[in-house]
Design an enzyme around this catalytic site. Structure first.
Site, mmCIF file in Angstrom:
data_model
loop_
_atom_site.group_PDB
_atom_site.id
_atom_site.type_symbol
_atom_site.label_atom_id
_atom_site.label_comp_id
_atom_site.label_asym_id
_atom_site.label_seq_id
_atom_site.Cartn_x
_atom_site.Cartn_y
_atom_site.Cartn_z
ATOM 1 N N LYS A 202 83.103 34.067 11.295
ATOM 2 C CA LYS A 202 82.263 34.723 12.303
ATOM 3 C C LYS A 202 81.914 33.706 13.390
ATOM 4 C CE LYS A 202 78.919 36.271 9.535
ATOM 5 N NZ LYS A 202 79.274 35.555 8.280
ATOM 6 N N ASP B 55 79.289 27.920 11.700
ATOM 7 C CA ASP B 55 80.394 28.439 10.890
ATOM 8 C C ASP B 55 81.733 27.926 11.415
ATOM 9 O OD1 ASP B 55 78.483 29.853 9.526
ATOM 10 O OD2 ASP B 55 79.336 31.831 9.875
ATOM 11 N N GLY C 204 76.484 31.823 6.175
ATOM 12 C CA GLY C 204 75.176 31.756 5.535
ATOM 13 C C GLY C 204 74.945 32.921 4.599
ATOM 14 N N SER C 205 74.038 32.742 3.638
ATOM 15 C CA SER C 205 73.599 33.856 2.800
ATOM 16 C C SER C 205 72.598 34.702 3.587
ATOM 17 C CB SER C 205 72.943 33.329 1.520
ATOM 18 O OG SER C 205 73.911 32.732 0.694
ATOM 19 N N GLY C 206 72.190 35.813 2.972
ATOM 20 C CA GLY C 206 71.212 36.690 3.617
ATOM 21 C C GLY C 206 71.849 37.927 4.212
ATOM 22 N N HIS C 207 73.194 38.004 4.141
ATOM 23 C CA HIS C 207 73.918 39.144 4.704
ATOM 24 C C HIS C 207 74.506 40.037 3.624
ATOM 25 C CE1 HIS C 207 73.498 36.778 8.264
ATOM 26 N NE2 HIS C 207 74.311 35.845 7.832
ATOM 27 N N HIS D 180 70.963 36.913 11.921
ATOM 28 C CA HIS D 180 70.270 35.774 11.327
ATOM 29 C C HIS D 180 68.770 35.868 11.550
ATOM 30 C CE1 HIS D 180 74.424 34.344 11.811
ATOM 31 N NE2 HIS D 180 74.187 33.858 10.615
#
Lengths: 327, 327
Positions: free
Chosen positions: A104, A109, A53-56, A216
């Site tokens: 991860k 994922d 996911g994005s946001g990291h 998350h």
């Protein structure tokens, strides 16, 4: 929700455009997919892919470049990418040396990458994967530990060995060995907000903190009264040190900011880490401090310890030239 | 105030200890002063010193190392250091090539450095200084423009020329030329809190932002209704482009986070910057994105544009090996 963004629906696309524009000598985007590739792929090395996911940010596209990843695939914020872009990424980087995916440990994922890898294998592509599971806060979870900031060490070390032209088996083995020797744990004093939802991921009073957060936006495994930096850091280090025997070993330390944590605080945390590890007869080989794997604008930090041996040290030290990590 | 610290009175000391511990192969501390030096000073180059209040990390100690500074002097948070530690820093790095101090334009910093430089000159030390004043938001201020993130470009370019063994006059000249060609402006959507005061530096409602902030937690020159990222970025760029003619020039761009701004937002800002500069017939030579000069945990960003010529490009590109900037 107070953010410097345009339409929340465009966040992922605009940040990837902004990243590629800044790094256009080194990376490119695959069509309009959220797939970032090295501009000049080297067909004579095992290709490394990571994603999630994005946001990291800067994970994972910030680690695409010499000595680390060949490709990163980004989903929507805190959401696994679909299998198709991962499959297309594998197809794009595939070569005679093979492809290694660094995943991860999150159900989404793992499912995404396993599906994409099955599709690739059906096409005769030589592709393997490893699953990073370094978060000691979730050691009792059913699906196993979460993969968090320790993943960056896997990118670094497997990436460095891959650059030497090593075969897929060896690159997978050293990635696996890195995973076995890395442990992380995190905490937060404030949550983050997914732009599309506009709602903070949890609420804390002024005197509370979350211990054992994931990446998350989820709350930690424990909500506690906030302590001072040394006490918080000791609590986290004790969990890590109880989990793996680091005594008399050399370690690489990562003090990772969750996105909104000032460097000042990470340095204060590090001040205690250095003294506490020394007291516990653990030798610090190197220390990385910064925002390596974040949760948007969460305020907090994680600590990662990687137990090193001579070979891991060699690849830890090897050259890397990426947006987020240069050696 | 919610922070990951110990005693607010120990913040500066503990963060410097934490920094030196993490970088002990490369830097050292001068006694118990808040003075960070390269571990191996090179006596055959002009020595560069910068400094100012703490709270701007990684500025300035994060830029001590090959290709940039020889020494950084930190005051208390948002407070100029005293003249004595600056004088001791000058004494420590002095050599036959001379010393150049890079000072941000704030009354306190200028007074401190001028006093220390007078003391050093009385001892026969060959020392000069330049004053960085890049903030277009304060062009009408009585003491002149503030020095903000453009200072990093001065460290980089003067630092690179100094490494070649150039004389003090040449290093001062290129620092001055960099200053003449650099402009910055910033904004914030949330304030910061000095640990010792415990009180936010200003208050904003959910729909407000500050335009034209400084780096000491001060409010901007205008409080406005928050706009979207593109509109905010255009507003800031227009102020910069109105101030210096960049048309048909090559520029280095810095998108600087103020401490708590997620990389995601800086990348979204950069996405607009790239398109808008292109539309204005300005050629982007390179783009730096990250937390280079912060205001503790302020959320916001600044944009810096440096107009380049062939010589500035050469020193911009030259090798640097510091905690906060590697080339």
């Amino acid at each position: 929700m107070k953010k410097i963004i345009n339409n929340p629906a465009d966040v992922e696309n605009e940040m990837i455009e902004g990243f590629v524009a800044a790094q256009k000598e080194k990376v490119k985007r695959l069509g309009n997919l959220n797939v970032i590739l090295r501009k000049n792929l080297n067909p004579n090395k095992v290709a490394l892919i990571s994603g999630g996911g994005s946001g990291h940010e800067p994970a994972h596209f910030g680690y695409v470049g010499f000595g680390m990843l060949d490709c990163a695939v980004a989903g929507s914020i805190f959401t696994s990418p679909a299998a198709l872009p991962v499959f297309k990424a594998i197809e794009e980087v595939k070569n005679k040396k093979g492809v290694l995916c660094i995943v991860k440990n999150y159900s989404g994922d793992v499912m995404t990458f396993e599906t994409a890898i099955d599709m690739a294998k059906d096409e005769g592509i030589n592709v393997e994967y490893v699953i990073v599971a370094d978060d000691v806060a979730t050691q009792n979870s059913e699906i196993g530990r979460r993969g968090v900031a320790g993943t960056i060490f896997v990118h670094k070390i497997a990436g460095a060995l891959a650059e030497t032209g090593a075969d897929l088996k060896s690159v997978k083995e050293i990635a696996q060995r890195t995973i076995e020797n890395v442990r992380s744990m995190g905490m937060a004093i404030s949550p983050c907000t997914i732009p599309a939802s506009g709602v903070a991921s949890f609420e804390l009073s002024e005197d509370e903190m979350e211990i054992g957060i994931g990446i998350h936006g989820e709350a930690g495994i424990k909500r506690e009264k906030i302590l001072n930096a040394d006490e918080i850091t000791k609590k986290i280090l004790d969990e890590i040190l109880n989990d793996l025997n680091y005594k008399n070993q050399e370690v690489a330390v990562m003090i990772n900011g969750m996105g909104a944590t000032p460097l000042m605080e990470l340095l204060i945390v590090n001040n205690f880490v250095q003294k506490y590890l020394e007291k516990n007869e653990i030798k610090i080989y190197d220390t990385m401090i910064g925002n390596y794997m974040t949760s948007i604008e969460m305020s907090g930090f994680s600590i990662t310890l990687l137990k090193l041996d001579e070979e891991l040290k060699k690849y830890y030290d090897a050259a890397a030239d990426t947006f987020a990590l240069k050696k």
